[in-house]
Design a protein around this motif. Structure first.
Motif, PDB file in Angstrom:
ATOM      1  N   PRO A 164      -7.436   7.037   7.490  1.00 39.53           N
ATOM      2  CA  PRO A 164      -8.719   6.365   7.241  1.00 39.53           C
ATOM      3  C   PRO A 164      -8.694   4.876   7.588  1.00 39.53           C
ATOM      4  O   PRO A 164      -9.683   4.345   8.095  1.00 39.53           O
ATOM      5  CB  PRO A 164      -8.946   6.545   5.735  1.00 39.53           C
ATOM      6  N   LEU A 165      -7.562   4.218   7.351  1.00 42.13           N
ATOM      7  CA  LEU A 165      -7.487   2.790   7.669  1.00 42.13           C
ATOM      8  C   LEU A 165      -7.530   2.561   9.166  1.00 42.13           C
ATOM      9  O   LEU A 165      -7.939   1.506   9.626  1.00 42.13           O
ATOM     10  CB  LEU A 165      -6.195   2.189   7.111  1.00 42.13           C
TER      11      LEU A 165
ATOM     12  N   LEU B 151       0.835  -1.196   0.000  1.00 42.09           N
ATOM     13  CA  LEU B 151       0.000   0.000   0.000  1.00 42.09           C
ATOM     14  C   LEU B 151       0.869   1.245   0.000  1.00 42.09           C
ATOM     15  O   LEU B 151       0.606   2.213  -0.706  1.00 42.09           O
ATOM     16  CB  LEU B 151      -0.895   0.013   1.245  1.00 42.09           C
TER      17      LEU B 151
ATOM     18  N   TYR C  25      -6.320   0.720  -2.368  1.00 40.11           N
ATOM     19  CA  TYR C  25      -6.594   1.397  -1.100  1.00 40.11           C
ATOM     20  C   TYR C  25      -7.961   0.940  -0.619  1.00 40.11           C
ATOM     21  O   TYR C  25      -8.976   1.246  -1.259  1.00 40.11           O
ATOM     22  CB  TYR C  25      -6.542   2.909  -1.280  1.00 40.11           C
ATOM     23  N   PRO C  26      -8.020   0.215   0.497  1.00 43.13           N
ATOM     24  CA  PRO C  26      -9.276  -0.459   0.855  1.00 43.13           C
ATOM     25  C   PRO C  26     -10.404   0.494   1.227  1.00 43.13           C
ATOM     26  O   PRO C  26     -11.560   0.130   1.112  1.00 43.13           O
ATOM     27  CB  PRO C  26      -8.889  -1.334   2.053  1.00 43.13           C
ATOM     28  N   HIS C  27     -10.069   1.687   1.670  1.00 43.32           N
ATOM     29  CA  HIS C  27     -11.125   2.587   2.145  1.00 43.32           C
ATOM     30  C   HIS C  27     -11.655   3.486   1.043  1.00 43.32           C
ATOM     31  O   HIS C  27     -12.565   4.253   1.259  1.00 43.32           O
ATOM     32  CB  HIS C  27     -10.589   3.428   3.286  1.00 43.32           C
ATOM     33  N   MET C  28     -11.043   3.404  -0.153  1.00 44.19           N
ATOM     34  CA  MET C  28     -11.484   4.275  -1.240  1.00 44.19           C
ATOM     35  C   MET C  28     -12.312   3.478  -2.241  1.00 44.19           C
ATOM     36  O   MET C  28     -12.065   2.296  -2.464  1.00 44.19           O
ATOM     37  CB  MET C  28     -10.273   4.838  -1.987  1.00 44.19           C
TER      38      MET C  28
ATOM     39  N   ILE D 145      -4.165   7.644   3.530  1.00 40.32           N
ATOM     40  CA  ILE D 145      -4.258   6.182   3.590  1.00 40.32           C
ATOM     41  C   ILE D 145      -4.297   5.685   5.039  1.00 40.32           C
ATOM     42  O   ILE D 145      -5.226   4.991   5.432  1.00 40.32           O
ATOM     43  CB  ILE D 145      -3.068   5.508   2.868  1.00 40.32           C
TER      44      ILE D 145
ATOM     45  N   GLU E  90      -9.854  -3.546   8.617  1.00 39.90           N
ATOM     46  CA  GLU E  90     -10.293  -3.388   7.227  1.00 39.90           C
ATOM     47  C   GLU E  90      -9.065  -3.133   6.369  1.00 39.90           C
ATOM     48  O   GLU E  90      -8.476  -2.077   6.438  1.00 39.90           O
ATOM     49  CB  GLU E  90     -11.255  -2.213   7.168  1.00 39.90           C
ATOM     50  N   LYS E  91      -8.687  -4.142   5.623  1.00 38.72           N
ATOM     51  CA  LYS E  91      -7.459  -3.940   4.837  1.00 38.72           C
ATOM     52  C   LYS E  91      -7.680  -4.441   3.440  1.00 38.72           C
ATOM     53  O   LYS E  91      -8.454  -5.325   3.214  1.00 38.72           O
ATOM     54  CB  LYS E  91      -6.280  -4.681   5.471  1.00 38.72           C
TER      55      LYS E  91
END
Lengths: 305, 347
Positions: A216-217, A195, B88-91, A213, A304-305
């Motif tokens: 938010p993660l 990432l 990007y997991p949150h986007m 990044i 949450e990944k």
């Protein structure tokens, strides 16, 4: 005869029998489970309920008859007094003001800790600098030095900086957090390295990567730490007692003791008000946990990944 | 013209270990070059050096005529597709595609246009507002490629992009990658350990072993004229049979058997032949193989046997009757390979 009967019944209804035999002990354990749970609930909630019911009686009754289980009918009067009556030595501090102080301390403590420990963990995990691991372990060893151990030097420093009787003096010396740094470090380490590399290729600098990044993660993680830290901050007693001498900075937790203490003398202590204040002091942390509960569990068990 | 020139690239880690030991490769415009090799051969490291994710210890990496050794990945005009997609997991998918463009300060109407274009090209238009976690593996793979496409890079870098997919999807995506790369006519490097992927995708294959290039060539060259025993045994399934022998005066001696070999070389050699390029002639002459196990694969069968102490495998059309006991093998001249037993190099 009996033997054949058993045999045939075993043959025909073998499955149903097995099922019901399976069910009975399961129902038994279910009942047992609930009994245990209810005992736990009673044990934990009992004192709070008694404290609440007692707080609705007037202080004379409480002094004469001890803790009460019924409804005393003084609820509105007592809680209004606690919230709005100006008390204390100077007579300018109300329950509302103390609630506000507690909120400032709790929020400042929790948010400050999250900000500081996230930044520290970010530096430790993502930047290669000399003695990075060493500095992490130095941070970690501060767990062995809780506030109580270093209270005199801490007081000295805050006093010399002229931060006694200020909100910043209340909050800032407490926000360095080894636990928070450790949690965020573990979390950042579990974020796949790709990432970061993808973000680098996408032209994100260190600040952008952190903000776009990582933050938010980390949302659920932040919520979990916020809850823990808010409750800890809210319940601080020793540090505020030392740092603030002006009543305008008193927190709820200190207020309880104040009510009990100031009335000692010829008067009967206002037990009901002290209990009411304890109830009020418990309310915000409980609310925070109820509201954030789902995120809290999510933050601790899954990412949450 | 040449898009990418890697000149004598060396990667040495601080502990002294060398992952890449002086590799030189050119990638021409619009060419798809596959780096293939076993795990730990340095292929991924080399790719990451091109991407700028690993520092180049020595040598030069030149992209479109500009040495990029010291440029940040974002400034190199490359795009990379990662093995685990690294979305990007949150986007949302849309934001994933747009993120790089946004960071570059592209005007938002242009971003929208490019994202829509890439979405249409990759057939992910309907997923643009979903999160990556709501997509299947193949769809995520497409999004990862979309993120590379929207940037219009000089070169695509694929780091084992298909290894997280199941076998069926892998074949399908492999074909799509090839089509897409042809359509965009952009140079690409594709890293894989799967020799089937390498053979099917590549314009040219770079076989790496132990941080060094074993051979660079088209899939056909690598298959039919392997430069070393390593390449011979790595490319092709089942791998090439390698048997030690002795060459003298144009005759190859293997055990008691000897056959004429058009070679001036003399001395010990390693003799190689592909399982699918051996003829079983009914005649009594030829290389004698003691037959062991036979595997039926439907279209053809694999016959495992021994020549002296050495295991060999021969593939045979399933329509032919299976041999029994012992078989004699003969070879066409161009299907035999000789290697130096010490260096492994072709002689």
């Amino acid at each position: 005869m009996a033997v054949t009967e058993i045999d045939s019944s075993a043959e025909t209804s073998g499955t149903t029998k097995a099922a019901s035999a399976d069910n009975r002990p399961r129902r038994k354990t279910k009942i047992f489970d609930h009994v245990v749970l209810w005992l736990g609930v009673l044990l934990m909630m009992g004192p709070i309920i008694v404290a609440f019911t007692t707080s609705t009686f007037d202080h004379v009754t409480i002094h004469r008859e001890g803790m009460q289980f019924g409804w005393g009918g003084e609820f509105v009067e007592t809680y209004k007094n606690v919230l709005y009556q100006e008390g204390g030595f100077t007579g300018e501090v109300t329950g509302l003001l103390m609630t506000q102080n507690s909120l400032i301390l709790g929020l400042g403590f929790a948010i400050g800790k999250i900000v500081v420990s996230m930044l520290a963990a970010y530096a430790i995990v993502y930047f290669r600098f000399p003695l990075a691991t060493f500095s992490f372990w130095v941070i970690f060893t501060t767990l062995l030095l809780p506030l109580e151990v270093r209270i005199l030097p801490s007081y000295e420093v805050v006093q010399q900086l002229g931060m006694l009787n200020t909100y910043s003096g209340l909050i800032i010396p407490l926000i360095a957090s080894a636990t928070g740094t450790f949690f965020f470090r573990q979390f950042f380490k579990s974020v796949p390295n790709e990432l970061m590399e993808a973000a680098r290729i996408d032209g994100a600098g260190p600040v952008q990567f952190f903000w776009d990044i990582l933050v938010p993660l980390s949302k659920t993680m932040m919520a979990a730490i916020f809850i823990i830290m808010f409750v800890v901050g809210w319940n601080q007693y020793l540090w505020p007692t030392l740092m603030t001498t002006e009543e305008g900075y008193f927190t709820l937790v200190r207020g309880i003791r104040n009510i009990m203490q100031q009335m000692i003398g010829a008067d009967i202590p206002e037990y009901n008000e002290a209990l009411a204040m304890a109830m009020l002091a418990m309310l915000p942390p409980a609310l925070v946990i109820i509201i954030f509960q789902r995120m809290f569990i999510k933050g601790l068990v899954e990412q949450e990944k | 013209m040449t898009t990418l020139r890697i000149r004598n690239a060396i990667k040495q880690y601080p502990n002294g270990a060398q992952a890449v030991k002086g590799v030189s490769v050119d990638v021409e415009d619009g060419e798809l070059v596959v780096f293939v090799g076993p795990s730990g051969c340095g292929k991924s490291t080399l790719l990451r050096m091109v991407a700028g994710l690993e520092e180049v210890t020595d040598g030069e990496i030149e992209l479109n005529g500009r040495v990029v050794n010291n440029l940040e990945p974002a400034d190199r005009n490359i795009a990379m597709v990662f093995q685990n997609y690294a979305l990007y997991p949150h986007m949302s998918v849309r934001k994933n595609l747009a993120y790089g463009l946004k960071n570059r300060g592209t005007p938002s109407d242009e971003i929208d246009r490019k994202v829509e274009e890439a979405g249409a090209l990759l057939q992910i238009s309907e997923f643009l507002d979903r999160k990556p976690s709501q997509l299947s593996g193949g769809q995520r793979q497409r999004v990862a490629m979309g993120r590379a496409i929207v940037r219009n890079p000089a070169i695509f870098l694929f780091d084992e992009p298909l290894s997280n997919l199941d076998a069926k999807l892998r074949n399908q995506m492999r074909l799509e990658i090839k089509k897409l790369q042809r359509r965009l006519d952009t140079a690409a490097i594709y890293v894989t350990h799967d020799q089937v992927e390498a053979m099917t995708l590549a314009d040219r294959i770079v076989v790496l072993n132990n941080g060094m290039v074993e051979q660079i060539g088209t899939p056909t060259e690598v298959y039919s004229r392997p430069a070393t025993t390593f390449v011979a045994s790595f490319i092709g399934a089942p791998p090439m049979n390698l048997i030690p022998g002795e060459l003298s005066k144009g005759q190859l001696h293997i055990g008691a058997h000897s056959m004429p070999m058009n070679s001036a070389h003399a001395g010990p050699v390693t003799f190689g032949f592909r399982p699918e390029r051996a003829h079983m002639n009914g005649a009594a002459s030829g290389l004698a193989v003691e037959i062991g196990v036979i595997e039926e694969l439907g279209a053809h069968r694999l016959i495992h046997g021994r020549v002296g102490d050495h295991e060999v495998t021969v593939a045979q059309d399933a329509e032919l009757p299976p041999p029994d006991g012992r078989m004699m093998l003969a070879f066409n001249e161009q299907d035999t390979h000789l290697f130096d037993p010490d260096t492994g190099a072709r002689v």
